[in-house]
Design an enzyme around this catalytic site. Structure first.
Site, short mmCIF file in Angstrom:
data_model
loop_
_atom_site.label_atom_id
_atom_site.label_comp_id
_atom_site.label_asym_id
_atom_site.label_seq_id
_atom_site.Cartn_x
_atom_site.Cartn_y
_atom_site.Cartn_z
N ARG A 269 0.66 -1.28 -0.16
CA ARG A 269 -0.18 0.14 0.08
C ARG A 269 0.72 1.42 0.01
O ARG A 269 1.97 1.30 0.46
CB ARG A 269 -1.09 -0.13 1.43
CG ARG A 269 -1.77 -1.24 1.28
CD ARG A 269 -2.73 -1.00 2.73
NE ARG A 269 -1.85 -0.75 3.91
CZ ARG A 269 -2.44 -0.28 4.86
NH1 ARG A 269 -3.66 0.18 4.93
NH2 ARG A 269 -1.80 -0.23 6.06
N SER B 198 14.67 2.32 2.24
CA SER B 198 14.59 3.56 2.77
C SER B 198 13.59 3.46 3.75
O SER B 198 13.38 4.37 4.70
CB SER B 198 14.27 4.38 1.67
OG SER B 198 13.26 4.10 1.06
N ASP B 199 12.40 2.67 3.67
CA ASP B 199 11.47 2.77 4.83
C ASP B 199 12.02 2.32 6.22
O ASP B 199 11.69 2.77 7.21
CB ASP B 199 10.32 1.63 4.39
CG ASP B 199 10.84 0.23 4.28
OD1 ASP B 199 11.99 0.09 4.00
OD2 ASP B 199 9.82 -0.70 4.28
N1 LIG Z 1 -6.28 -6.66 9.44
C1 LIG Z 1 -5.37 -7.57 9.23
N2 LIG Z 1 -5.54 -8.95 9.87
C2 LIG Z 1 -4.36 -9.67 9.42
N3 LIG Z 1 -3.22 -9.45 8.94
C3 LIG Z 1 -3.33 -8.16 8.32
C4 LIG Z 1 -4.17 -7.52 8.63
N4 LIG Z 1 -3.67 -6.15 8.29
C5 LIG Z 1 -2.55 -6.29 7.61
N5 LIG Z 1 -2.14 -7.74 7.76
C6 LIG Z 1 -1.02 -8.38 7.27
O1 LIG Z 1 -0.14 -7.38 7.30
C7 LIG Z 1 0.54 -7.55 6.12
C8 LIG Z 1 0.83 -6.02 5.41
O2 LIG Z 1 -0.28 -5.38 5.78
P1 LIG Z 1 -0.35 -3.69 5.52
O3 LIG Z 1 -0.62 -3.59 3.93
O4 LIG Z 1 -1.49 -2.98 6.29
O5 LIG Z 1 0.81 -3.43 5.84
P2 LIG Z 1 1.87 -2.03 5.40
O6 LIG Z 1 2.73 -1.61 6.29
O7 LIG Z 1 0.99 -1.22 4.34
O8 LIG Z 1 2.69 -2.88 4.21
P3 LIG Z 1 3.57 -2.37 3.22
O9 LIG Z 1 4.13 -1.09 3.79
O10 LIG Z 1 4.63 -3.39 3.07
O11 LIG Z 1 2.93 -1.95 1.74
C9 LIG Z 1 -0.10 -8.33 5.18
O12 LIG Z 1 0.58 -9.28 4.52
C10 LIG Z 1 -1.25 -8.85 5.86
O13 LIG Z 1 -1.00 -10.26 6.05
C1 LIG Z 2 12.54 -5.29 3.52
C2 LIG Z 2 11.61 -4.42 2.73
C3 LIG Z 2 11.02 -5.13 1.85
C4 LIG Z 2 10.82 -4.09 3.78
O1 LIG Z 2 9.84 -3.06 3.57
C5 LIG Z 2 12.44 -3.22 2.19
O2 LIG Z 2 13.01 -2.19 3.17
C6 LIG Z 2 13.33 -3.23 1.09
O3 LIG Z 2 13.01 -3.64 0.12
N1 LIG Z 2 14.73 -3.27 1.52
C7 LIG Z 2 15.80 -3.57 0.76
C8 LIG Z 2 16.84 -4.47 1.16
C9 LIG Z 2 17.25 -3.98 2.59
O4 LIG Z 2 16.73 -3.45 3.40
O5 LIG Z 2 18.51 -4.71 2.79
K LIG Z 3 6.44 -0.33 5.29
#
Ligand SMILES: Nc1ncnc2c1ncn2[C@@H]1O[C@H](COP(=O)(O)OP(=O)(O)OP(=O)(O)O)[C@@H](O)[C@H]1O
Ligand SMILES: CC(C)(CO)[C@@H](O)C(=O)NCCC(=O)O
Ligand SMILES: [K+]
Length: 257
Positions: A12, A105-106
């Site tokens: 997301r 970078s996250d």
């Molecule tokens: N309501 C929920 N119930 C169970 N698992 C969840 C729920 N919300 C998220 N997850 C789990 O967490 C993971 C990532 O969720 P989400 O997309 O909300 O995180 P994010 O921090 O936005 O991820 P990213 O930054 O990697 O895009 C998914 O793989 C999902 O399995």
């Molecule tokens: C590990 C993730 C996928 C976590 O979001 C991201 O930070 C990423 O793609 N990192 C690059 C590889 C590293 O951090 O070593």
């Molecule tokens: K993230």
């Protein structure tokens, strides 16, 4: 004079608008969009926003996604976005990665957010930073603000999908987390949860052994709230760690004076 912060993850895009680029600034609007639906931003939620003065983001999704985000911004505003790249040091955190720029970078931004929060809450101490998203990361920062290293493991969703696709008999609904699971659903859900909480416990132990002090543990990410009740180490859930990091970086880079 608003500040738009962007966190483009693997699942997301999360965004937030603040009154100024400064930790603690008033949050004016925020939202999240699945990457498949990014195209709706420039004729949807973002249309009601005033043109931001600054846009700063972190992206771990691939270049095609980044380009689509830039197109959305470009359709609405003149502001040129800036993107955080992990470096050897920024905003009081130094980077122990073998190749600093290869650190996601996250992860870098979340650590900067965590360090800022830690210092705002008391004297310097070591801290562990946990991000529970598509992937899970667990980072160790020492008392001086040096990122010592961290781990990457599959998120809950990826773990379950891997088990589903690699076995014949593991297609079951989501279960509950319990100490001694006695059915497949609970066994899978608890397994994923313990894998994450166990990894955090281990990193906290490593860091405590290294520094000789009990570390603070901060947790963030879309699924952080799901993990929080199951942590075996005391842990503070901070939904905004990435945005806090972006605010801190922006403040240091952009704010006048
Ligand atoms: N309501 C929920 N119930 C169970 N698992 C969840 C729920 N919300 C998220 N997850 C789990 O967490 C993971 C990532 O969720 P989400 O997309 O909300 O995180 P994010 O921090 O936005 O991820 P990213 O930054 O990697 O895009 C998914 O793989 C999902 O399995
Ligand atoms: C590990 C993730 C996928 C976590 O979001 C991201 O930070 C990423 O793609 N990192 C690059 C590889 C590293 O951090 O070593
Ligand atoms: K993230």
């Amino acid at each position: 004079m608003t500040f738009l912060a962007l966190d483009v993850g693997n699942t997301r895009l999360k965004w937030a608008v603040y009154e100024t680029p400064c930790v603690g600034a008033k949050l004016l609007a925020h939202g999240a969009q699945f990457l498949e639906n990014i195209e709706t931003l420039s004729d949807g939620e973002w249309t009601s926003l005033a043109e931001p003065k600054w846009v700063l983001g972190c992206v771990v999704a691939g270049d095609p996604v980044k380009r689509r985000v830039m197109e959305q911004l470009d359709e609405l505003w003149d502001t040129q976005p800036q993107w955080v790249v992990s470096t050897a040091s920024e905003a009081g955190v130094s980077n122990g990665y073998d190749h600093p720029a290869r650190l996601g970078s996250d992860r870098w931004v979340a650590m900067i957010g965590a360090r800022q929060r830690l210092l705002a809450s008391g004297p310097p101490r070591p801290c562990v930073v946990v991000m529970v998203g598509t992937a899970v990361t667990v980072e160790a920062i020492d008392t001086e603000g040096r990122f010592l290293g961290g781990i990457i493991l599959p998120g809950h969703g990826i773990m379950l999908r891997a088990l589903e696709s690699g076995t014949a008999g593991l297609h079951v609904p989501t279960g509950d987390v319990c100490d001694f699971p006695t059915n497949t659903s609970d066994a899978l859900t608890s397994g994923g949860t313990f894998a994450i909480s166990g990894a955090v416990q281990r990193m906290a132990d490593n860091l405590q052994r290294h520094c000789g002090v009990v570390p603070a543990v901060y947790m963030t990410g879309g699924a952080g709230w799901k993990m929080a009740p199951s942590m075996s180490t005391p842990c503070e859930l901070v939904d905004s760690l990435i945005f806090d990091g972006l605010l801190e970086i922006a403040h240091r880079r952009m704010a006048p004076g």
